[in-house]
Design a protein around this motif. Structure first.
Motif, PDB file in Angstrom:
ATOM      1  N   PRO A  57      56.366  32.857  44.922  1.00  0.00           N
ATOM      2  CA  PRO A  57      57.667  32.790  45.605  1.00  0.00           C
ATOM      3  C   PRO A  57      57.506  33.091  47.102  1.00  0.00           C
ATOM      4  CG  PRO A  57      57.775  34.201  43.659  1.00  0.00           C
ATOM      5  CD  PRO A  57      56.335  33.859  43.863  1.00  0.00           C
ATOM      6  N   ASP A  58      58.177  32.316  47.917  1.00  0.00           N
ATOM      7  CA  ASP A  58      58.211  32.534  49.370  1.00  0.00           C
ATOM      8  C   ASP A  58      56.825  32.606  50.005  1.00  0.00           C
ATOM      9  OD1 ASP A  58      61.046  32.673  49.255  1.00  0.00           O
ATOM     10  OD2 ASP A  58      60.891  34.760  48.614  1.00  0.00           O
ATOM     11  N   ALA A  59      55.880  31.822  49.514  1.00  0.00           N
ATOM     12  CA  ALA A  59      54.522  31.807  50.056  1.00  0.00           C
ATOM     13  C   ALA A  59      53.928  30.413  49.845  1.00  0.00           C
ATOM     14  CB  ALA A  59      53.663  32.857  49.353  1.00  0.00           C
ATOM     15  N   PRO A  60      52.886  30.101  50.592  1.00  0.00           N
ATOM     16  CA  PRO A  60      52.256  28.788  50.386  1.00  0.00           C
ATOM     17  C   PRO A  60      51.530  28.735  49.043  1.00  0.00           C
ATOM     18  CG  PRO A  60      51.064  30.041  52.063  1.00  0.00           C
ATOM     19  CD  PRO A  60      52.282  30.841  51.697  1.00  0.00           C
ATOM     20  N   PRO A  61      51.302  27.539  48.540  1.00  0.00           N
ATOM     21  CA  PRO A  61      50.498  27.396  47.319  1.00  0.00           C
ATOM     22  C   PRO A  61      49.133  28.042  47.515  1.00  0.00           C
ATOM     23  CG  PRO A  61      51.396  25.274  48.014  1.00  0.00           C
ATOM     24  CD  PRO A  61      51.708  26.245  49.091  1.00  0.00           C
ATOM     25  N   ARG A  62      48.552  28.517  46.413  1.00  0.00           N
ATOM     26  CA  ARG A  62      47.260  29.211  46.450  1.00  0.00           C
ATOM     27  C   ARG A  62      46.289  28.555  45.472  1.00  0.00           C
ATOM     28  NH1 ARG A  62      47.226  33.707  49.190  1.00  0.00           N
ATOM     29  NH2 ARG A  62      45.235  34.368  48.304  1.00  0.00           N
ATOM     30  N   ILE A  63      45.049  28.536  45.863  1.00  0.00           N
ATOM     31  CA  ILE A  63      43.954  28.156  44.963  1.00  0.00           C
ATOM     32  C   ILE A  63      43.136  29.413  44.730  1.00  0.00           C
ATOM     33  CG2 ILE A  63      41.833  26.801  44.703  1.00  0.00           C
ATOM     34  CD1 ILE A  63      43.118  24.675  46.556  1.00  0.00           C
ATOM     35  N   GLY A  64      42.753  29.642  43.485  1.00  0.00           N
ATOM     36  CA  GLY A  64      41.966  30.823  43.177  1.00  0.00           C
ATOM     37  C   GLY A  64      41.101  30.630  41.947  1.00  0.00           C
ATOM     38  N   ARG A  65      40.346  31.662  41.629  1.00  0.00           N
ATOM     39  CA  ARG A  65      39.442  31.690  40.475  1.00  0.00           C
ATOM     40  C   ARG A  65      38.542  30.451  40.461  1.00  0.00           C
ATOM     41  NH1 ARG A  65      41.543  36.328  40.424  1.00  0.00           N
ATOM     42  NH2 ARG A  65      42.041  37.417  38.482  1.00  0.00           N
ATOM     43  N   VAL A  66      37.968  30.155  41.617  1.00  0.00           N
ATOM     44  CA  VAL A  66      37.079  29.005  41.790  1.00  0.00           C
ATOM     45  C   VAL A  66      35.710  29.388  41.246  1.00  0.00           C
ATOM     46  CG1 VAL A  66      35.997  27.489  43.501  1.00  0.00           C
ATOM     47  CG2 VAL A  66      38.373  28.260  43.823  1.00  0.00           C
ATOM     48  N   ALA A  67      35.247  28.693  40.213  1.00  0.00           N
ATOM     49  CA  ALA A  67      33.982  29.058  39.562  1.00  0.00           C
ATOM     50  C   ALA A  67      33.215  27.817  39.130  1.00  0.00           C
ATOM     51  CB  ALA A  67      34.262  29.935  38.337  1.00  0.00           C
ATOM     52  N   VAL A  68      31.909  27.863  39.337  1.00  0.00           N
ATOM     53  CA  VAL A  68      30.995  26.819  38.875  1.00  0.00           C
ATOM     54  C   VAL A  68      29.987  27.495  37.956  1.00  0.00           C
ATOM     55  CG1 VAL A  68      29.228  25.139  39.567  1.00  0.00           C
ATOM     56  CG2 VAL A  68      31.270  25.460  40.988  1.00  0.00           C
ATOM     57  N   SER A  69      29.729  26.878  36.808  1.00  0.00           N
ATOM     58  CA  SER A  69      28.779  27.485  35.875  1.00  0.00           C
ATOM     59  C   SER A  69      27.405  27.593  36.523  1.00  0.00           C
ATOM     60  CB  SER A  69      28.690  26.679  34.579  1.00  0.00           C
ATOM     61  OG  SER A  69      27.915  25.517  34.760  1.00  0.00           O
ATOM     62  N   PHE A  79      32.712  35.900  37.408  1.00  0.00           N
ATOM     63  CA  PHE A  79      33.353  36.952  38.197  1.00  0.00           C
ATOM     64  C   PHE A  79      33.078  38.368  37.702  1.00  0.00           C
ATOM     65  CE2 PHE A  79      36.316  33.274  38.850  1.00  0.00           C
ATOM     66  CZ  PHE A  79      35.863  32.979  40.120  1.00  0.00           C
ATOM     67  N   VAL A  80      32.909  38.543  36.423  1.00  0.00           N
ATOM     68  CA  VAL A  80      32.700  39.891  35.883  1.00  0.00           C
ATOM     69  C   VAL A  80      31.213  40.169  35.668  1.00  0.00           C
ATOM     70  CG1 VAL A  80      33.238  41.479  33.996  1.00  0.00           C
ATOM     71  CG2 VAL A  80      34.991  39.881  34.814  1.00  0.00           C
ATOM     72  N   VAL A  81      30.526  39.278  34.977  1.00  0.00           N
ATOM     73  CA  VAL A  81      29.129  39.524  34.632  1.00  0.00           C
ATOM     74  C   VAL A  81      28.209  39.298  35.831  1.00  0.00           C
ATOM     75  CG1 VAL A  81      27.221  38.868  33.110  1.00  0.00           C
ATOM     76  CG2 VAL A  81      29.563  38.963  32.213  1.00  0.00           C
ATOM     77  N   GLU A  82      28.198  38.078  36.398  1.00  0.00           N
ATOM     78  CA  GLU A  82      27.279  37.789  37.512  1.00  0.00           C
ATOM     79  C   GLU A  82      27.539  38.669  38.728  1.00  0.00           C
ATOM     80  OE1 GLU A  82      26.803  33.730  38.807  1.00  0.00           O
ATOM     81  OE2 GLU A  82      27.073  33.031  36.745  1.00  0.00           O
ATOM     82  N   GLN A  83      28.815  38.862  39.052  1.00  0.00           N
ATOM     83  CA  GLN A  83      29.140  39.637  40.244  1.00  0.00           C
ATOM     84  C   GLN A  83      29.247  41.126  39.947  1.00  0.00           C
ATOM     85  OE1 GLN A  83      32.542  37.740  42.110  1.00  0.00           O
ATOM     86  NE2 GLN A  83      31.382  35.879  42.469  1.00  0.00           N
ATOM     87  N   ASN A  84      28.980  41.490  38.690  1.00  0.00           N
ATOM     88  CA  ASN A  84      28.997  42.895  38.284  1.00  0.00           C
ATOM     89  C   ASN A  84      30.257  43.592  38.786  1.00  0.00           C
ATOM     90  OD1 ASN A  84      27.963  45.144  36.993  1.00  0.00           O
ATOM     91  ND2 ASN A  84      26.890  45.855  38.820  1.00  0.00           N
ATOM     92  N   CYS A  85      31.392  42.991  38.465  1.00  0.00           N
ATOM     93  CA  CYS A  85      32.666  43.456  39.009  1.00  0.00           C
ATOM     94  C   CYS A  85      33.670  43.635  37.870  1.00  0.00           C
ATOM     95  CB  CYS A  85      33.175  42.423  40.018  1.00  0.00           C
ATOM     96  SG  CYS A  85      34.666  42.908  40.859  1.00  0.00           S
ATOM     97  N   ALA A  86      33.931  44.876  37.544  1.00  0.00           N
ATOM     98  CA  ALA A  86      34.912  45.159  36.501  1.00  0.00           C
ATOM     99  C   ALA A  86      36.309  45.153  37.124  1.00  0.00           C
ATOM    100  CB  ALA A  86      34.626  46.509  35.860  1.00  0.00           C
ATOM    101  N   TYR A  87      37.094  44.158  36.766  1.00  0.00           N
ATOM    102  CA  TYR A  87      38.456  44.047  37.278  1.00  0.00           C
ATOM    103  C   TYR A  87      39.256  43.209  36.282  1.00  0.00           C
ATOM    104  CZ  TYR A  87      37.894  39.183  38.735  1.00  0.00           C
ATOM    105  OH  TYR A  87      37.725  37.832  38.739  1.00  0.00           O
TER     106      TYR A  87
END
Length: 151
Positions: free
Chosen positions: A71-83, A32-40
């Motif tokens: 809270p008060d929201a549906p479950p979330r999936i995130g930070r999906v990454a494959v080497s 997320f940071v290096v490959e996508q060149n995204c500082a966050y």
């Protein structure tokens, strides 16, 4: 590697050894940071409440995701990454199927939400997610909100 050559591990952040935690977070930062060149802020408070799912080849993390219910929201999936070294082996699909299954087991009969990078709408659509928002930019990358109906 065949899709069956991995095993699945799901745990809370505080259940990781220091080395296992380092390996998972390194994979996320590499993608997320290096490959996508995204500082966050790659690490956030959702990590503390989420369950973390890893696909492992022996002891090596080859893919990971996290899921939680805000809270008060549906479950979330995130930070999906494959080497990077394991792409092209359908691990993204395997990872998402495992994450969906784990999410449904822990949060039954609820829809599942994701914030998808816009160029991956087709991929997530093939897994049952439907676009529910207009495109927006987050951390310099176009995204859309998507929802998978409750099962």
């Amino acid at each position: 590697m065949s899709p069956q050559a991995y095993h699945v591990d799901v745990r809370r952040l505080d259940a990781f050894s220091a080395l296992d935690l380092h390996a998972m977070l390194k994979l996320r930062v590499d993608v997320f940071v290096v490959e996508q060149n995204c500082a966050y802020p790659e690490l956030d408070d959702h990590d503390l409440e989420a369950l973390h799912l890893r696909l492992l080849d022996e002891d090596q993390v080859i893919a990971c995701a996290r899921f939680w219910q805000p809270p008060d929201a549906p479950p979330r999936i995130g930070r999906v990454a494959v080497s990077q070294a394991h792409r092209g082996q359908r691990l993204g699909e395997a990872l998402m199927r495992e994450a969906i299954s784990a999410c449904q087991d822990r949060f039954p009969r609820q829809p599942i939400a994701i914030s998808a990078q816009s160029h991956l709408q087709g991929f997530y659509g093939s897994l049952g997610f439907e676009k529910v928002s207009e495109e927006y930019v987050e951390d310099g990358i176009s995204h859309v909100d998507m929802l998978r109906a409750a099962m």
